[in-house]
Motif scaffolding. Sequence first.
Motif, mmCIF file in Angstrom:
data_model
loop_
_atom_site.group_PDB
_atom_site.id
_atom_site.type_symbol
_atom_site.label_atom_id
_atom_site.label_comp_id
_atom_site.label_asym_id
_atom_site.label_seq_id
_atom_site.Cartn_x
_atom_site.Cartn_y
_atom_site.Cartn_z
ATOM 1 N N PHE A 1 -6.830 7.468 0.385
ATOM 2 C CA PHE A 1 -6.376 6.083 0.323
ATOM 3 C C PHE A 1 -6.936 5.325 1.525
ATOM 4 O O PHE A 1 -6.978 5.851 2.642
ATOM 5 N N LEU B 1 1.658 9.377 -5.804
ATOM 6 C CA LEU B 1 2.073 10.723 -5.432
ATOM 7 C C LEU B 1 3.069 11.285 -6.459
ATOM 8 O O LEU B 1 2.950 12.431 -6.912
ATOM 9 N N TYR C 1 -1.024 16.240 4.615
ATOM 10 C CA TYR C 1 -1.585 14.902 4.817
ATOM 11 C C TYR C 1 -2.329 14.813 6.146
ATOM 12 O O TYR C 1 -1.999 15.503 7.108
ATOM 13 N N SER D 1 0.826 -1.205 0.000
ATOM 14 C CA SER D 1 0.000 0.000 0.000
ATOM 15 C C SER D 1 0.861 1.256 0.000
ATOM 16 O O SER D 1 0.599 2.216 -0.733
ATOM 17 N N ASN E 1 2.375 1.811 -3.435
ATOM 18 C CA ASN E 1 1.381 2.328 -4.394
ATOM 19 C C ASN E 1 1.096 3.809 -4.150
ATOM 20 O O ASN E 1 0.904 4.589 -5.092
ATOM 21 N N ILE E 2 1.040 4.200 -2.868
ATOM 22 C CA ILE E 2 0.792 5.614 -2.542
ATOM 23 C C ILE E 2 1.963 6.483 -3.024
ATOM 24 O O ILE E 2 1.764 7.544 -3.623
ATOM 25 N N ASP E 3 3.196 5.998 -2.793
ATOM 26 C CA ASP E 3 4.365 6.758 -3.224
ATOM 27 C C ASP E 3 4.384 6.914 -4.748
ATOM 28 O O ASP E 3 4.694 7.983 -5.284
#
Length: 728
Positions: A722, A658, A682, A650, A653-655
Amino acid sequence: MIKKFLLYFIPVAFILAIILGYIHFLDAKSDRALIEAKEAVNIVLQKRTITGNFKNVVSDLMYLAVNLNVHKFLIDSDEKLLSELAENYLSFATNKGLYDQVRYIDESGMEIIRINYNNGDPRIVPTSKLQNKIGRYYFKNTSALDKGEVFVSPLDLNMEGGRIENPLKPVIRFATPIAMGGEKRGILILNYLAAILLNDIKSISNNMLGEVSFLNSGGYWLIGPDPQKEWGFMYADRLGMTFRNEFPEASKQIFRKEEGILENSSGLFTFTTIYPIKEVEKSLVTVLANATGEEVVGPDAKDYYWKIVSRVPPEKLYKRSNTVKWRLARLYLALVCLVGVGAWFLAIANVRRKEAEERFLIQFRKMEKALDRAEEVQQFLSKKPGLTPFFVISSVYRTSKTIGGGDTVRWLTFKSRYGAVYVHDVSGHDIEELLLNILSTAIVDDYKICQGSKTVCLPSDVLAGMNDRLVKFCQKTGHYVTAVYMLLDFESRDILFSLAGHPMPWLISSSEPPRQVGGRGMIMGMFDIGPEEIENSYTNFTLRLKQGEVLLVYTDGLMDEEGASGIKFKEVFEKEVLPGLSGKTPQEAYEILKEALKNHLGDIEPDDDISFVFLGARPEDQYEVFDPKIAGSCKLIADKLKSSHWGDESIKNIDKALGETIAQLNNDGDYAVNGTRFEIGYILDGDVLELSISPEVSKTPLGDLADEIYFSESGASAWMLFGKDSNR
């Protein structure tokens, strides 16, 4: 002398006999129509009671099956999570009071959790007393279903140790599979106390002239005039005690047709058919075990039915008619001449009464259909949003004094950075109130976007536009509408709102005294407002929610309710409730206010519609400024996620998302300069990560921006949501 007497007397007597006979015929026919109409209306009410109960039970079942605590336990099956899940089920069983048992059975058939209602004293069954149910029909049948499908057992009597439990306990079992990642992990089963349903049917039966029979598809009584004949299929010595055997001629039509009215020597029969599975989940392929214990799958399950039958015995059916007949006979003998005139007017009156009854029944049926449609429209329009960027919205409290009600709480969405909360209250408690409520709820969508452009309308303009549409209807009916329209800006995090005669929202902070914000404004629908008067009639107010602040939006029914004490809730709210809301999240504040209102009302029904909802902002930790060319520069956020047990996949995928978003922003708009620095804001709120991305530029508060700038689309910023267990 005698001949003259006979010459005059016989013709007059004959004419009067015909008139009085005709009066008796009309009266009997009208009385019959009234009986039929009353029995039919009560049968419809009983049917709606049954289907309503079924829908509520299935809703409870599906809610428990997808409950967050269930999925937490499936992911990490430790004792603490199991205990929390059991306490969750115990609280549910206690508050509902509808279920004899609530059970979670794993894929091996072993009971993991069982809550026993214990006649009003719910308890969690100790682990040592849990049993394996792998051989029971309901476990086998439910395990064969797919996720989201429902198993429903027949309505029968609960058995303990192979014997029928005394006192009798009618139950219906509802069950559904529990799955995780496509793998079945057991079933959830509710033992519904059907005595509640049966008592509701009996309560309606008290208003009926006939004897009510509630039958299963085998013709056995579940409710009947003789308790000794009920539940015949459960007792060996009662297997022949069926409605079919007692009324064979009537049964031929009753069990062949869906609904109708028939009369024979046994009386007047009014009946209808209920398909519980079709009424509850028409889209499901449901498995149903019938009374013999066999499986019925697919279409046959949907054909499982009950019958509600009202039988008016002949002695009751013709009691009034016979009474009228003998009275007319005595009147005929006593007042031969005068009766003729009086009987004629009586006949006219009876005809008019019959016509009035028929008109009433037609209007009643139309009204019933209209109310059903109105409630469906209200439920469709009043959908609650899911996750929203930066803002947190509590559950919505809404009670209605009438079907459809006069209050509405709506969430409006835009294809941009905005969302809106709209709340209104319609005056009155009649059919015109219902129509005005639906109209006001629907037309707000017409004004959220300014006509002739793609810009979002100011709240004051929304209310002014709605007033123009509502004024003709309201001036004719004498009704009016109060409302509050709140525009939420996900980018600036500001709230721009305007009120139309509505109670001012309460702003509750952990650092400052609570206060009401905004101004009342002009009610909608009562007065024509010209373009030059809009600014003086509806004012826009700006608010930015800080961490620890919540905003209460409500209708006047909340504060005006006197309850059992005779004291208005406003006084209780300001003295006792308001201080306890400080520092609470929107949902926590909602639960506190809901419980306080419940205690204030006691056993008394509210005098007015009541609605309220809380808004808040998710807590923002900090900003980190970084160079987009440096890989992995958002390390602070990654560390936060790891400490909150987010998975490596996870975070990866976020990195990636972004980086792609920053690259796109760096190549678009006025910021196509190599090496532009961005601010990453954030918020980590439980299992939700919220990111906002914008170039490192000065930020202008919402209230300082010109309307055309504030309401234009943003081309150089973004925000993302997310979930902890999602790769999106």
